[in-house]
Design an enzyme around this catalytic site. Structure first.
Site, PDB file in Angstrom:
ATOM      1  N   LYS A 156       0.844  -1.203   0.000  1.00  0.00           N
ATOM      2  CA  LYS A 156       0.000   0.000   0.000  1.00  0.00           C
ATOM      3  C   LYS A 156       0.875   1.246   0.000  1.00  0.00           C
ATOM      4  CE  LYS A 156      -0.198  -0.159   5.054  1.00  0.00           C
ATOM      5  NZ  LYS A 156      -1.025  -0.467   6.246  1.00  0.00           N
ATOM      6  N   ARG A 195     -10.371   0.236  15.226  1.00  0.00           N
ATOM      7  CA  ARG A 195     -10.337   0.971  13.968  1.00  0.00           C
ATOM      8  C   ARG A 195     -11.387   0.451  13.006  1.00  0.00           C
ATOM      9  NH1 ARG A 195      -4.240   1.817  11.835  1.00  0.00           N
ATOM     10  NH2 ARG A 195      -4.947   0.220  10.405  1.00  0.00           N
ATOM     11  N   TYR A 236      15.144  30.193   7.388  1.00  0.00           N
ATOM     12  CA  TYR A 236      14.059  30.984   7.971  1.00  0.00           C
ATOM     13  C   TYR A 236      14.091  30.958   9.500  1.00  0.00           C
ATOM     14  CZ  TYR A 236      12.238  30.662   3.238  1.00  0.00           C
ATOM     15  OH  TYR A 236      12.091  30.726   1.883  1.00  0.00           O
ATOM     16  N   MET A 275      11.025  24.630   2.023  1.00  0.00           N
ATOM     17  CA  MET A 275      10.212  23.852   1.080  1.00  0.00           C
ATOM     18  C   MET A 275      11.066  23.052   0.104  1.00  0.00           C
ATOM     19  SD  MET A 275       7.295  25.092  -1.638  1.00  0.00           S
ATOM     20  CE  MET A 275       6.205  25.791  -0.410  1.00  0.00           C
TER      21      MET A 275
HETATM   22  C1  LIG Z   1      -0.252  -1.559   6.831  1.00  0.00           C
HETATM   23  C2  LIG Z   1      -0.837  -2.801   7.289  1.00  0.00           C
HETATM   24  C3  LIG Z   1      -0.050  -3.950   7.499  1.00  0.00           C
HETATM   25  C4  LIG Z   1       1.457  -3.945   7.389  1.00  0.00           C
HETATM   26  O1  LIG Z   1       2.034  -3.446   8.582  1.00  0.00           O
HETATM   27  P1  LIG Z   1       3.627  -3.443   8.769  1.00  0.00           P
HETATM   28  O2  LIG Z   1       3.831  -3.114  10.184  1.00  0.00           O
HETATM   29  O3  LIG Z   1       4.151  -2.406   7.854  1.00  0.00           O
HETATM   30  O4  LIG Z   1       4.103  -4.791   8.425  1.00  0.00           O
HETATM   31  C5  LIG Z   1      -0.690  -5.129   7.799  1.00  0.00           C
HETATM   32  N1  LIG Z   1      -2.038  -5.182   7.934  1.00  0.00           N
HETATM   33  C6  LIG Z   1      -2.821  -4.093   7.785  1.00  0.00           C
HETATM   34  C7  LIG Z   1      -4.284  -4.215   7.964  1.00  0.00           C
HETATM   35  C8  LIG Z   1      -2.245  -2.862   7.477  1.00  0.00           C
HETATM   36  O5  LIG Z   1      -3.020  -1.783   7.334  1.00  0.00           O
END
Ligand SMILES: *Cc1c(COP(=O)(O)O)cnc(C)c1O
Length: 590
Positions: free
Chosen positions: A45, A148, A281, A328
């Site tokens: 992802k 969640r 800055y 930036m």
């Molecule tokens: C992002 C994610 C993972 C992977 O987690 P890592 O700690 O990066 O291995 C696994 N399961 C779900 C549901 C996630 O959102």
């Protein structure tokens, strides 16, 4: 003192997240071995945590990984298309687990993407199933204490009964039960054990509701590394794949993992700073004594956290602190009082990543965050430069029969071939006029990263396309494109002087069925058949205009790729193609 950027090579990108394919593949292999017999799901992802989702997936694929996890369906669709473009991904399983009211479930089902569900999306998934005629493959998301996006325990029974009923009706296929952990990166905390107990309750309940044989998965990287009891059937691993450790006190090397992203650029300016000079800055840094300042052309628009004062960078194996605010587009490092600092202008600066340079965790700490966030937020303004080569499946020859309905299919097949070809290879192309030989060669050029437009070589007999140092295979072989038609039935390839170039190039010979090149470490025969045309026609046009309009005609072409000499390596593929020698390894050799 003015010094030109003599140390930056023409090949070096201006500002790059350099991604090490071999490190990714090795990490995937190490993780897969560690969690075996549980299966590895590579989590790609967020564009592979900033590394490139397709890049990461290709590397994992080459290590034998066949399952991929993404948050959004959209990411899954992009991933599948990206893998296809690399000629891999067949049989891959992709799971997406975070949806919105606008998620395109129909597209997901058509692409075979599996869906994590908490119950709220079931109606829309069923609608999509109806519309597509596909049976959704679902993983039930149980909230065992993360609070969640899974279903809470009081909803499990109702949801499971509903899913079981839908499954009996043949409308869905429930394949998995999943949960996500809240504190697995803090192994001493008790909540993980509580989540495990809740997960076991969910699994038992699923059985009672008639959902049998579910794949169970709970582990992210920290649990995959340290909690064998949570590995179950599948581990969803993201961070570890990228060579990073989720534990502040345990470096990735301890688990045999290597960071795969190195953020690099050049020190664009080095100058003397007199006492009292304020930097950037807000003048949050003022030189207390004469020193040298180096300018790094990366800023918060590139994903460098603005608050990361106190981080460090590495130049020539030595670390230097960031001073003043990150802006930036740029930030400043203190190179110290020594005159020699002036010679560093134009040198490569590694912001973080490569073994032996500043670890990404230094940046995470300075920015009060975690390594996950630093790599993931490197923005698209920074080039991703992929280094290294994959040894196995991804680079193996596409032997066997392929259908090419469209010119682009032909080009894509050529591209796969081009990626797998090695210096010294010879490809003999045959097929009738208009079969698509030049189109295929265009694809080969693309895969090889050869410069210039590939057209029919009719007028010149042979043409060299040099390797493009900025292409996909920098340093790879040149392409020599030959038309053997004019040479006649017993044509003498020697007259073209190909021996001189063949060893260092890939030689593609059109109309080469009657010639027998003496060169070629490996020789491939590629035969294109086009419905409605005989396989070996007389050429009617005197060789003047053929191939210019090869893309015309809607007939499906069938392309057979056969290896007639040499090995199919680096990764020999199964399939209908003959992978062994046909003429005998020695017989064909001069
Ligand atoms: C992002 C994610 C993972 C992977 O987690 P890592 O700690 O990066 O291995 C696994 N399961 C779900 C549901 C996630 O959102």
């Amino acid at each position: 003192m003015e010094k030109a950027s003599t140390h930056s090579s023409a090949l070096a990108p201006e500002r790059a997240a350099v991604i090490d394919l071999e490190a990714l593949a090795a990490n995937a292999a190490a993780l897969a071995a560690r969690i075996s017999p549980a299966e590895l799901m590579a989590v790609v992802k967020a564009d592979g945590y900033g590394h490139g989702a397709v890049t990461a997936a290709r590397a994992a694929w080459s290590a034998g990984v066949r399952r991929f996890g993404v948050a959004h369906v959209r990411e899954g669709l992009d991933l599948i298309r990206g893998l296809e473009e690399h000629g891999i991904g067949e049989g891959a399983r992709v799971l997406a687990w975070l949806h919105t009211p606008h998620t395109d479930f129909a597209a997901a089902l058509r692409a075979g993407i599996e869906l994590g569900v908490n119950g709220t999306e079931i109606e829309r998934v069923l609608e999509a199933a109806e519309a597509t005629g596909e049976v959704p493959r679902l993983h039930l998301k149980a909230d065992t204490g993360l609070g969640r996006n899974g279903a809470l325990e009081d909803a499990w029974a109702g949801l499971m009964e509903r899913l079981a009923e839908l499954q009996r009706e043949g409308r869905v296929r429930v394949v998995g039960l999943m949960t996500h952990l809240a504190v697995a990166d803090e192994p001493e905390r008790p909540e993980t054990d509580l989540q495990r107990e809740a997960f076991e309750r969910a699994a038992a309940l699923a059985e009672r509701c008639g959902l049998a044989g579910l794949e169970k998965h709970a582990a992210n990287t920290p649990a995959a590394l340290l909690r064998p009891d949570l590995r179950y059937d599948v581990c969803r691993v993201g961070l570890g794949l990228y060579g990073l450790s989720p534990f502040p006190d345990r470096p990735a090397a301890e688990f045999g993992l290597t960071p795969a992203m190195s953020l690099e650029t050049t020190l664009t300016l080095v100058k003397r700073a007199p006492t009292g000079l304020g930097v950037s800055y807000g003048h949050r840094f003022v030189a207390e004594s004469p020193t040298h300042l180096g300018l790094v052309p990366l800023g918060y628009a590139d994903g460098i956290p603005r608050i990361a004062e106190g981080a460090r960078v590495t130049v020539d194996g030595r670390e230097h602190p960031v001073v003043g605010r990150v802006a930036m587009d740029q930030f400043v490092v203190d190179l110290g009082p020594d005159e020699s600092a002036l010679s560093l202008q134009g040198r490569t600066v590694t912001v973080f990543g490569a073994p032996g340079s500043t670890p990404v965790e230094v940046w995470a700490e300075a920015a009060q965050t975690i390594n996950y966030e630093i790599v993931t937020r490197i923005s698209q303004r920074v080039d991703r430069v992929v280094r290294g080569a994959l040894g196995r499946e991804a680079e193996s020859l596409p032997l066997g029969r392929h259908e090419a309905p469209e010119a682009e299919d032909m080009r894509r097949l050529g591209e796969r071939l081009g990626r797998a070809l090695r210096k010294g290879d010879a490809v003999v192309l045959s097929g009738p006029l208009g079969a698509g030989k030049t189109t295929l060669t265009q694809g080969i050029a693309r895969g090889l990263g050869a410069e210039g437009r590939v057209i029919s070589p009719t007028f010149v007999l042979s043409r060299i396309h040099r390797n493009d140092p900025e292409g996909p295979r920098p340093g790879g072989p040149d392409l020599v494109h030959v038309d053997a038609y004019r040479l006649g039935p017993h044509g003498d390839l020697d007259s073209l002087g190909l021996d001189d170039t063949a060893g260092e190039s890939v030689t593609v010979i059109e109309w080469g069925e009657s010639v027998d090149p003496a060169f070629g470490e490996r020789r491939l025969r590629v035969e294109i058949e086009r419905a409605g045309l005989s396989a070996n026609p007389e050429r009617e046009d005197g060789g003047l205009s053929f191939d210019e309009d090869e893309d015309e005609g809607a007939d499906v072409r069938t392309v057979s790729v056969t290896l007639v000499r040499g090995d199919g390596g680096p990764g020999r593929e199964e399939g209908p193609g003959r992978t062994s020698t046909e003429n005998g390894t020695e017989a064909g050799r001069a």
